[in-house]
Design an enzyme around this catalytic site. Structure first.
Site, PDB file in Angstrom:
ATOM      1  N   GLY A 217     133.295  51.573  41.930  1.00  0.00           N
ATOM      2  CA  GLY A 217     132.644  51.489  43.246  1.00  0.00           C
ATOM      3  C   GLY A 217     131.529  50.476  43.253  1.00  0.00           C
ATOM      4  N   ASN A 218     130.687  50.551  44.248  1.00  0.00           N
ATOM      5  CA  ASN A 218     129.518  49.664  44.315  1.00  0.00           C
ATOM      6  C   ASN A 218     128.376  50.439  44.958  1.00  0.00           C
ATOM      7  OD1 ASN A 218     129.496  49.113  47.307  1.00  0.00           O
ATOM      8  ND2 ASN A 218     131.555  48.397  46.794  1.00  0.00           N
TER       9      ASN A 218
END
Ligand code: FMN
Length: 439
Positions: A223-224
């Site tokens: 993810g981020n």
């Protein structure tokens, strides 16, 4: 408190209009109801009459005992034409549910019953809440009719996606919830009271926000750190300017604004699919979500076990280019805004290259090497690049940055572009307001 005229057409969702009346009445509004004859096959007049304390009308030749007035208004001595008088007395006319049939009639000026005749005579704001089967909603005719209505300044709320009336059917077409319709009514009324400061009324704005998660296995993902604050601020700002906003929300850390249509997604592929569905209907696309560039080649079905492993190699493959794909399918009149979150020097050159390569109208560039701005922070500092110039927007809360971006969008749509030199001392909005002419 306002006088709200409610039009009810023939569809299963007509039962939800009773809840709308109850909520609007509790909020202090006074209501009258017009029904189409078909709608009375779904919900009878008696329930509406009990809840509003006023007669319900369905036929043009019926007598109105209240002579076109709302509860609390004195009745005139004469007998006015009620298709004219009811809308003349209303602050707002809301049609909920609005059937595909009635939407078609409204778009083409049909006036074959009291509800549609009153709509044609209405000078007050008109709001429609479509409700129908997903195939009916997605039909090109319905979409074109809704687009025509929006162009003429009619506000549209919903529909939502989800379970539909027919057994086993899911999709877009479910009427917006009564509370959401009431909120849309109150926004319209407030906009009217504030002198119609709604420069984006009639525009449909599609905003993506948040960060995508690419599954490694059933519980882990790549993810981020995007919180979605920038996209959420953009959605709220567009809505405050009168736009009808759809927010494609990927794993938001903040609440979505009330009153916008939200499509929740997880991965880049889901975000792409939601955008492809919504994009043909939007005038402005703002791609503020941090969408994965790479995704695991395969996702393990269960939870990967640690036992017996020295390490784990995950093969990443490029994720589909959502924005590039949408840009390739754009129609005339659509404005496309991309974001370029870059590290340090070279940010502007990269952002301009992205604008050209993807055929965008604007790219919002921000330097994410500065921890005080960008991902997961309350503030941002951006450069908005257009085809002919760029605007630096100094550090400010994301709500102000959102306003500055939408100002740039509206200038781009109006065909005027401008360039402003960097001025770290002045407030971003002032700098944008003081734009000189096109360079
Ligand atoms: C059981 C049933 C449910 C219906 N539900 C809807 C609906 O949700 N939306 C819609 O547009 N039409 C629906 N229809 C079709 C409309 O009732 C039909 O198009 C009608 O002409 C609408 O008339 P009106 O727009 O004057 O109310 C339904 C019809 C039936 C028999």
């Amino acid at each position: 408190m306002a006088r709200i005229l409610l039009g009810v057409t023939g569809g299963i969702a007509a039962y939800k209009s009773l809840e709308f009346v109850r909520l609007a009445d509790s909020a202090g509004h006074s209501l009258r109801v017009i029904q189409t004859p078909t709608s009375q096959r779904f919900v009878g007049a008696a329930s509406f009459e009990a809840l509003t304390g006023a007669p319900v009308l369905a036929g043009e030749f019926e007598e109105d005992p209240a002579r076109g007035t709302f509860p609390g208004q004195p009745a005139p001595a004469h007998r006015p034409l009620h298709h004219l008088q009811l809308v003349a007395n209303a602050d707002l006319y809301v049609i909920a549910p609005a059937s595909a049939n009635t939407i078609a009639k409204l778009a083409h000026g049909g006036a074959d019953n009291l509800l549609t005749t009153a709509a044609l005579a209405a000078k007050c704001p008109l709001l429609v809440a479509p409700a129908m089967n997903n195939h009916m909603y997605e039909h090109a005719a319905t979409q074109a009719n809704l687009a025509l209505l929006r162009e003429r300044g009619v506000a549209v709320v919903g529909p939502d996606s989800g379970r539909l009336a027919s057994r086993g059917e899911h999709g877009a077409g479910r009427m917006a919830e009564p509370a959401e319709i009431l909120a849309a009514c109150e926004r319209l009324l407030a906009q009217q009271a504030s002198g119609d400061q709604v420069p984006m009324r009639g525009l449909r704005v599609l905003v993506t926000a948040g960060g995508t998660r690419e599954p490694i296995d059933a519980v882990r993902f790549v993810g981020n750190r995007s919180s979605g604050r920038m996209g959420v601020a953009l959605a709220a700002a567009a809505q405050a300017r009168g736009a009808e906003v759809t927010l494609v929300a990927a794993n938001l850390a903040v609440d979505a604004p009330d009153g916008v249509t939200v499509r929740r997604v997880g991965s880049a592929a889901e975000l792409g699919e939601a955008c492809r569905r919504e994009f043909p209907h939007c005038d402005v696309l703002v791609m503020a979500a941090a969408v994965a560039d790479f995704t695991p080649a395969t996702a393990a079905p269960g939870k990967l076990k640690k036992a017996g492993r020295d390490g784990l190699m995950i093969e990443l493959v490029p994720a589909p280019d959502v924005l590039g794909g949408l840009a390739a399918e754009r129609s005339a009149g659509q404005t496309l805004v991309g974001f370029a979150a870059e590290h340090g020097p070279g940010m502007l050159a990269y952002a301009r290259e992205k604008l050209e390569r993807k055929g965008l109208d604007l790219v919002v560039a921000n330097d994410v090497s500065d921890p005080a701005v960008g991902f997961d922070s309350e503030s941002n500092e951006v450069v908005v690049l257009t085809r002919t110039g760029e605007v630096h927007v100094g550090r400010a809360p994301k709500t102000e940055i959102a306003d500055a971006i939408l100002d740039a969008v509206m200038r781009a749509r109006g065909g005027t572009e401008a360039r402003v030199e960097d001025d770290a001392q002045s407030a971003p909005r002032q700098r944008l307001r003081a734009l000189p002419t096109r360079l």
